[in-house]
Design a protein around this motif. Structure first.
Motif, PDB file in Angstrom:
ATOM      1  N   LEU A  22      -5.864  -4.422  -8.709  1.00 35.76           N
ATOM      2  CA  LEU A  22      -4.890  -3.507  -8.107  1.00 35.76           C
ATOM      3  C   LEU A  22      -5.011  -2.092  -8.669  1.00 35.76           C
ATOM      4  O   LEU A  22      -4.975  -1.109  -7.922  1.00 35.76           O
ATOM      5  CB  LEU A  22      -3.474  -4.034  -8.324  1.00 35.76           C
ATOM      6  N   TRP A  23      -5.150  -1.981  -9.992  1.00 38.97           N
ATOM      7  CA  TRP A  23      -5.294  -0.657 -10.598  1.00 38.97           C
ATOM      8  C   TRP A  23      -6.610   0.000 -10.174  1.00 38.97           C
ATOM      9  O   TRP A  23      -6.670   1.230 -10.005  1.00 38.97           O
ATOM     10  CB  TRP A  23      -5.221  -0.750 -12.115  1.00 38.97           C
ATOM     11  N   LEU A  24      -7.643  -0.784 -10.000  1.00 45.44           N
ATOM     12  CA  LEU A  24      -8.911  -0.237  -9.510  1.00 45.44           C
ATOM     13  C   LEU A  24      -8.760   0.291  -8.086  1.00 45.44           C
ATOM     14  O   LEU A  24      -9.238   1.392  -7.756  1.00 45.44           O
ATOM     15  CB  LEU A  24      -9.991  -1.318  -9.569  1.00 45.44           C
ATOM     16  N   TYR A  25      -8.062  -0.476  -7.254  1.00 48.46           N
ATOM     17  CA  TYR A  25      -7.819  -0.054  -5.872  1.00 48.46           C
ATOM     18  C   TYR A  25      -6.963   1.212  -5.821  1.00 48.46           C
ATOM     19  O   TYR A  25      -7.202   2.130  -5.028  1.00 48.46           O
ATOM     20  CB  TYR A  25      -7.136  -1.201  -5.119  1.00 48.46           C
ATOM     21  N   TYR A  26      -5.971   1.273  -6.714  1.00 48.30           N
ATOM     22  CA  TYR A  26      -5.125   2.471  -6.802  1.00 48.30           C
ATOM     23  C   TYR A  26      -5.952   3.685  -7.235  1.00 48.30           C
ATOM     24  O   TYR A  26      -5.840   4.777  -6.668  1.00 48.30           O
ATOM     25  CB  TYR A  26      -3.989   2.220  -7.793  1.00 48.30           C
ATOM     26  N   ALA A  27      -6.797   3.494  -8.265  1.00 50.68           N
ATOM     27  CA  ALA A  27      -7.591   4.610  -8.793  1.00 50.68           C
ATOM     28  C   ALA A  27      -8.580   5.145  -7.769  1.00 50.68           C
ATOM     29  O   ALA A  27      -8.876   6.346  -7.743  1.00 50.68           O
ATOM     30  CB  ALA A  27      -8.315   4.162 -10.059  1.00 50.68           C
ATOM     31  N   LEU A  28      -9.092   4.275  -6.909  1.00 48.50           N
ATOM     32  CA  LEU A  28     -10.049   4.711  -5.892  1.00 48.50           C
ATOM     33  C   LEU A  28      -9.400   5.627  -4.849  1.00 48.50           C
ATOM     34  O   LEU A  28     -10.105   6.373  -4.164  1.00 48.50           O
ATOM     35  CB  LEU A  28     -10.666   3.492  -5.201  1.00 48.50           C
ATOM     36  N   HIS A  29      -8.079   5.580  -4.713  1.00 49.20           N
ATOM     37  CA  HIS A  29      -7.365   6.445  -3.772  1.00 49.20           C
ATOM     38  C   HIS A  29      -6.798   7.699  -4.439  1.00 49.20           C
ATOM     39  O   HIS A  29      -6.090   8.470  -3.802  1.00 49.20           O
ATOM     40  CB  HIS A  29      -6.214   5.673  -3.104  1.00 49.20           C
ATOM     41  N   LYS A  30      -7.116   7.889  -5.696  1.00 52.72           N
ATOM     42  CA  LYS A  30      -6.527   8.984  -6.451  1.00 52.72           C
ATOM     43  C   LYS A  30      -7.625   9.879  -7.013  1.00 52.72           C
ATOM     44  O   LYS A  30      -8.697   9.408  -7.378  1.00 52.72           O
ATOM     45  CB  LYS A  30      -5.661   8.417  -7.588  1.00 52.72           C
ATOM     46  N   SER A  31      -7.351  11.153  -7.098  1.00 54.43           N
ATOM     47  CA  SER A  31      -8.313  12.083  -7.681  1.00 54.43           C
ATOM     48  C   SER A  31      -8.187  12.090  -9.202  1.00 54.43           C
ATOM     49  O   SER A  31      -7.150  11.716  -9.754  1.00 54.43           O
ATOM     50  CB  SER A  31      -8.080  13.498  -7.139  1.00 54.43           C
TER      51      SER A  31
END
Length: 286
Positions: free
Chosen positions: A59-68
């Motif tokens: 989940l944190w990886l998926y979140y980080a991929l959408h964030k700069s």
């Protein structure tokens, strides 16, 4: 999308430190799995922590991929997914059928069904500008539930007055990891990273304090194994040797006219071989 930025060196510093400490935390179960490997058995160990850790990292990886500017968040959670996959594979290799079945079901429903549902809902029904916010709140809820989990260990320590199931170094590194990611989130002005790690820091400090208190200042009460019967006893004790001690229940009368004397005999579980006329009856109340 900018994945990595060095505009704020403190963000990079705490993110790098967070990666290093979290990597140590991910490696903490290695002794457990070396033991499983050597004995070819899971010995009652549970797979739930590793499945949830993998779900959290995904989940944190998926979140980080959408964030700069979240390159350091991507690196550690990618490593986490890889390490937890190895742990789960080893567990499934040596687990008994019942534990293996439970692990596979949990893995399927949590890491495939639940994660797939979150991915599809956010990609199909949440607009791109709001996607980071929605994913951030999902990660916050998951992280809080993970940080609240040690409360059961804290309760166990207080109840048993033993720190056997709460290793100090693991608590220390979890606390240190929470501190690094807390400052990383604050400096990056990322509410979703900072808030859960406040709880992680508080619970980590509490665990270490309890460890010190119950390890060095609180002793476990030991009840005596041999207790005297809660009755009145007549103890007939020889003054010549302790080997001739006999115990007779109170209230058992001696036959009329019979006294304790040299070479007197009193059979049927009452009195035997009292020598030299030096024996005495002592009343003991417990």
């Amino acid at each position: 999308m900018a994945m990595f930025s060095t505009q704020n060196p403190w963000v990079f510093t705490f993110g790098l430190l967070g990666n290093l400490v979290s990597f140590v935390v991910f490696l903490a179960p290695i002794p457990t799995f070396l033991r499983i490997w050597k004995k070819k058995s899971t010995e009652g160990f549970q797979s739930t922590p590793y499945v949830f850790a993998m779900f959290s990292a995904m989940l944190w990886l998926y979140y980080a991929l959408h964030k700069s500017d979240a390159f350091l968040l991507i690196t550690i959670n990618s490593v986490g997914c890889f390490i937890e996959t190895i742990y789960i594979a080893l567990y499934l290799t040596f687990a008994p059928k019942k534990a293996k079945r439970f692990t596979l079901l949990l893995l399927f429903f949590l890491n495939f069904v639940a994660f797939g549902f979150i991915l599809l809902m956010t990609e199909l029904y949440v607009k791109a500008p709001n996607r980071v916010t929605v994913l951030g709140w999902i990660c916050v809820v998951l992280a809080i539930s993970v940080f609240v989990a040690p409360l059961s260990i804290i309760r166990l320590v207080i109840r048993t007055r033993s720190v056997e199931f709460m290793p100090f170094y693991l608590s220390f590194f979890l606390t240190l990891s929470a501190v690094m990611w807390l400052f990383y989130g604050l400096l990056l002005k990322d509410f979703y990273i900072a808030v859960p790690n406040i709880l992680g820091f508080v619970f980590g400090i509490l665990q270490m304090l309890l460890y010190v208190i119950y390890k060095y200042f609180v002793t476990v009460p030991v009840e005596p194994s041999n207790k005297l019967p809660q009755t009145h006893l007549d103890i007939i004790k020889s003054t010549k040797t302790t080997a001739d001690i006999e115990v007779q229940q109170a209230g058992t009368p001696l036959p009329d006219g019979q006294k304790v004397a040299d070479q007197a005999e009193y059979h049927d579980n009452k009195l035997t071989d009292v020598s030299n006329g030096q024996d005495q009856v002592i009343r003991c109340e417990v």
